[in-house]
Design an enzyme around this catalytic site. Structure first.
Site, short mmCIF file in Angstrom:
data_model
loop_
_atom_site.label_atom_id
_atom_site.label_comp_id
_atom_site.label_asym_id
_atom_site.label_seq_id
_atom_site.Cartn_x
_atom_site.Cartn_y
_atom_site.Cartn_z
N GLY A 1 0.84 -1.21 0.00
CA GLY A 1 0.00 0.00 0.00
C GLY A 1 0.86 1.25 0.00
O GLY A 1 1.88 1.30 0.67
N ARG B 1 13.58 10.14 -1.78
CA ARG B 1 14.50 11.28 -1.99
C ARG B 1 15.68 11.22 -1.02
O ARG B 1 16.85 11.36 -1.42
CB ARG B 1 13.72 12.58 -1.80
CG ARG B 1 14.55 13.84 -1.79
CD ARG B 1 13.64 15.02 -1.51
NE ARG B 1 14.35 16.28 -1.42
CZ ARG B 1 14.87 16.77 -0.30
NH1 ARG B 1 14.79 16.09 0.82
NH2 ARG B 1 15.48 17.94 -0.31
N ASP C 1 4.04 -4.64 6.38
CA ASP C 1 4.30 -5.97 6.92
C ASP C 1 4.58 -7.02 5.83
O ASP C 1 5.56 -7.76 5.90
CB ASP C 1 3.06 -6.36 7.75
CG ASP C 1 3.21 -7.70 8.41
OD1 ASP C 1 3.94 -7.76 9.41
OD2 ASP C 1 2.62 -8.68 7.91
N HIS D 1 -10.07 6.14 0.60
CA HIS D 1 -8.70 6.32 0.13
C HIS D 1 -8.17 7.75 0.21
O HIS D 1 -6.98 7.96 0.00
CB HIS D 1 -8.56 5.78 -1.30
CG HIS D 1 -8.36 4.30 -1.31
ND1 HIS D 1 -9.40 3.42 -1.08
CD2 HIS D 1 -7.26 3.54 -1.46
CE1 HIS D 1 -8.93 2.19 -1.12
NE2 HIS D 1 -7.64 2.23 -1.35
N GLN E 1 -7.60 9.11 2.78
CA GLN E 1 -6.61 9.02 3.86
C GLN E 1 -5.23 8.60 3.37
O GLN E 1 -4.24 8.78 4.05
CB GLN E 1 -7.06 7.99 4.91
CG GLN E 1 -8.25 8.42 5.69
CD GLN E 1 -8.98 7.22 6.29
OE1 GLN E 1 -8.79 6.89 7.44
NE2 GLN E 1 -9.81 6.57 5.50
P1 ADP Z 1 2.22 -4.27 2.64
O1 ADP Z 1 3.70 -4.31 2.47
O2 ADP Z 1 1.66 -2.89 2.52
O3 ADP Z 1 1.75 -5.02 3.89
P2 ADP Z 1 1.33 -6.53 0.99
O4 ADP Z 1 0.91 -7.37 2.14
O5 ADP Z 1 0.45 -6.50 -0.20
O6 ADP Z 1 1.57 -5.00 1.37
O7 ADP Z 1 2.76 -7.07 0.53
C1 ADP Z 1 3.45 -6.48 -0.56
C2 ADP Z 1 4.18 -7.56 -1.32
O8 ADP Z 1 5.12 -8.22 -0.46
C3 ADP Z 1 3.30 -8.70 -1.83
O9 ADP Z 1 2.69 -8.41 -3.05
C4 ADP Z 1 4.30 -9.84 -1.98
O10 ADP Z 1 5.03 -9.72 -3.17
C5 ADP Z 1 5.24 -9.60 -0.82
N1 ADP Z 1 4.84 -10.45 0.32
C6 ADP Z 1 3.76 -10.30 1.13
N2 ADP Z 1 3.69 -11.29 2.05
C7 ADP Z 1 4.76 -12.10 1.82
C8 ADP Z 1 5.25 -13.29 2.44
N3 ADP Z 1 4.63 -13.86 3.49
N4 ADP Z 1 6.38 -13.85 1.93
C9 ADP Z 1 7.02 -13.28 0.89
N5 ADP Z 1 6.61 -12.16 0.27
C10 ADP Z 1 5.51 -11.56 0.71
#
Ligand code: ADP
Length: 320
Positions: free
Chosen positions: A11, A21, A103, A250, A252
């Site tokens: 996100g 930057r 995460d 969104h 936010q």
């Molecule tokens: P955020 O980083 O905002 O929590 P996401 O959960 O969508 O967003 O994760 C972003 C990307 O990180 C995913 O599209 C995937 O490529 C990778 N990712 C998410 N979870 C895992 C995981 N458990 N193991 C490996 N890669 C992951």
């Protein structure tokens, strides 16, 4: 370490551009070559890698979103995908990576750094403030201020009509946007996932606050805490009061980052680049008690859920 890359993933959040930057300019200052990866892990797998210079990051500090774009990449959750990503990095001779994300992005960063000889530094970029190892994430402060702007506007109109308003805000499983905006905006009720709500108590409170002379009431609902339609229907049934609802959505996620988020971005980026220069093990950067910290990824991700109960009770006390 001579060559590093930076990407944004998951996100988007205000402050990501300020972090890009700062990463680029500080890396150049330290004598590193720096590359930008477009569209997060998906772009890394596809080889969307470009050399950046100081001018590449001109005029972005005040912009929300991310100039590098972001994406979700199912391929990167598989070993195959991470191998393809590593092959791109090694073709460029890149041995350090700054990942700005949440995460999920950090779980991907952990896997990549375990499997290959790549040092990864994570900068927390998410409006949700749902990473437990750090007090604040980039974008949270801006999102709360955007929410406050909405609360202020709602107050004007609800005060004129003696209304009860419910504002639904983001945060996924974390109630921090609702809690901080609720306190700063003087909301009467804050409903968050960390504390199960009692609809009878909410209704009793609305009634008794009206008896005490309060003519309007503001409820802030965190999206992960309950269903707004059910809450509104229950209040109508138990008190006869119609509640006007607003979902901020969104809005936010966007907007110019606040001073807090821009300074946090600069401080975290400097730490990330310094650690890459020192060839430190992979870490997640954060802030605790106003000190920039860097924890090994595994222990940072394993941090237990934190919740500021004191702040929650203050929110309630001040609404009486
Ligand atoms: P955020 O980083 O905002 O929590 P996401 O959960 O969508 O967003 O994760 C972003 C990307 O990180 C995913 O599209 C995937 O490529 C990778 N990712 C998410 N979870 C895992 C995981 N458990 N193991 C490996 N890669 C992951």
């Amino acid at each position: 370490m001579k060559k590093i890359a930076v990407l944004t993933s998951g996100g988007d959040a205000p402050g990501m551009n300020a972090a890009i930057r700062a990463t680029v300019r500080y890396a150049l200052y330290k004598g590193l070559d720096v590359y930008g990866v477009e569209r997060g892990y998906a772009g890394l797998i596809n080889g969307n890698v470009n050399r950046l210079n100081s001018r590449s990051v001109s005029d972005i500090i005040h912009r929300g979103g991310t100039i590098l774009k972001t994406s979700r990449s199912p391929e990167f959750t598989e070993q195959e995908g991470r191998r393809a990503a590593y092959e791109v990095l090694s073709a460029y001779g890149i041995t350090g990576l700054v990942v700005i994300g949440g995460d999920g992005s950090f779980r991907g960063a952990r896997d990549l750094s375990h499997e290959y000889d790549i040092k990864v530094m994570g900068i927390p970029g998410t409006i949700d403030n749902d990473l437990n190892y750090t007090d604040y994430t980039l974008g949270f402060d801006t999102a709360v201020n955007t929410t406050l702007w909405a609360i202020n506007s709602l107050r004007d109109t609800m005060g004129s009509h003696d209304r009860v308003s419910l504002l639904e805000v983001m945060g996924r499983g974390c109630g921090d946007i609702a809690l901080y905006a609720g306190i700063a905006g003087g909301a009467e009720y804050v409903i968050i996932p960390e504390v199960p709500y009692d609809i009878d108590a909410v209704c009793r409170d609305i009634k008794s606050s009206q008896k005490r002379g309060k003519t309007s009431n503001m409820i802030i609902l965190a999206e992960g805490a309950g269903n707004k339609d059910e809450i509104v229907a229950a209040i109508k049934e138990k008190t006869g009061i119609s509640v006007k609802t607003t979902t901020l959505g969104h809005i936010q996620r966007g907007g110019s980052p606040t001073m807090f988020d821009r300074v946090l971005a600069a401080r975290m980026a400097v730490k990330a680049v310094d650690l890459l220069c020192e060839e430190s093990e992979s870490r997640l950067i954060g802030i605790r008690d106003n000190q920039i910290i860097a924890e090994p990824i595994d222990s940072a991700l394993a941090c237990p859920k934190r919740f500021n109960e004191e702040l929650y009770s203050v929110a309630h006390i001040l609404s009486l």
